[in-house]
Design an enzyme around this catalytic site. Structure first.
Site, PDB file in Angstrom:
ATOM      1  N   LYS A 165     -19.878  26.924  13.578  1.00  0.00           N
ATOM      2  CA  LYS A 165     -18.415  26.696  13.601  1.00  0.00           C
ATOM      3  C   LYS A 165     -18.010  25.483  13.446  1.00  0.00           C
ATOM      4  CE  LYS A 165     -15.244  26.925  16.980  1.00  0.00           C
ATOM      5  NZ  LYS A 165     -14.583  27.379  18.277  1.00  0.00           N
ATOM      6  N   ASP A 183     -13.442  31.755  15.055  1.00  0.00           N
ATOM      7  CA  ASP A 183     -13.372  31.533  16.558  1.00  0.00           C
ATOM      8  C   ASP A 183     -12.769  32.866  17.140  1.00  0.00           C
ATOM      9  OD1 ASP A 183     -10.857  31.709  15.973  1.00  0.00           O
ATOM     10  OD2 ASP A 183     -10.005  29.890  17.170  1.00  0.00           O
TER      11      ASP A 183
END
Ligand code: SF4
Length: 255
Positions: A165, A183
């Site tokens: 991420k 997310d």
């Protein structure tokens, strides 16, 4: 004349009625199990025209979406993303405003040192581990990458505290790559809307990358995050003000 049978077949012994019934019941083919609930039909996938329509609306409403993590260069962006794991952007910003004034390069971060860094970020969850990682990644940037944030996913992921991420956010925001950081908000929106259903963030990421037209990919990550954060809320989505409520496939949407 009556026909003579030399070896007549022996007559079957009479079976008591009760036993016969039980045997017959055993032989009966089992009834097909009826599912307790009819299985829910998977929602109809979005058509390319619908996806284009949704992102055109996001674009029209917010042509230049911005991330909410404050930073002044790729290094401070990287640090902010590492600090943001399991923390809110607002909480990270509160801590980093003062920190980045004195430590906005890997060398300055090393000069600050782990102990003083901890003082700046102690309001953020897991701050001890995060401080260790930020110092270690600063050292690695200096030793392996000439003090610059590298531009490939593998290199970014090799830094302490940085995962997929983090790499996606940095590649997208600092270097303009068409990556999709997933997310909690993007994961929820991808699944609820039916745009890119998936059991893991990676599945949703790859699904979104596959369906979103390239012209929208630079900002798609922010449009989806902001949509999840302010409209498609986890507990009570605000479907009545949602820009894409006519396109959304969520069976529980309230419009
Ligand atoms: S209609 Fe409701 S559930 Fe669907 S995307 Fe909009 S806010 Fe989320």
């Amino acid at each position: 004349m009556a026909k003579i049978t030399r070896n007549p077949a022996p007559r079957k012994a009479a079976v008591p009625k009760k036993k016969a019934k039980a045997a017959a019941a055993k032989r009966k083919p089992a009834k097909k199990a009826v599912p307790a609930k009819p299985s829910l039909k998977a929602p109809r996938p979005w058509t390319p025209a619908e996806i284009r329509e949704a992102f055109s609306r996001f674009q029209q409403a917010n042509p230049e979406p911005r991330g909410e993590l404050e930073h002044v260069n790729p290094f401070t962006l990287l640090v902010a993303v590492v600090l943001s794991a399991q923390a809110t952007d607002a909480g990270v910003n509160k801590a980093t405003r003062a920190l980045f004034e004195i430590a906005d390069t890997p060398q300055k971060m090393l000069d600050l040192g782990e102990e003083r860094l901890r003082e700046y970020i102690k309001t953020i969850g897991l701050y001890r581990t995060k401080a260790k990682n930020v110092i270690a990644l600063s050292a690695k940037l200096l030793s392996d990458f000439g003090g610059e944030v590298p531009r490939t996913r593998a290199e970014i992921e090799s830094l302490p505290g940085a995962g997929r991420k983090t790499a996606n956010v940095v590649l997208n925001m600092a270097f303009g790559e068409h990556t999709m950081a997933v997310d909690t908000h993007v994961f929820r929106v991808g699944n609820r809307t039916g745009l890119a259903p998936g059991k893991t963030p990676l599945e949703v990421e790859l699904g979104l990358e596959k369906v979103i037209p390239s012209e929208f990919m630079l900002h798609a990550h922010h449009w989806l995050i902001l949509h999840g954060r302010y409209t498609c809320l986890a507990r009570k989505p605000r479907c009545e003000v949602c820009l894409i409520n006519d396109l959304c496939r969520w069976p529980e949407k309230t419009v």
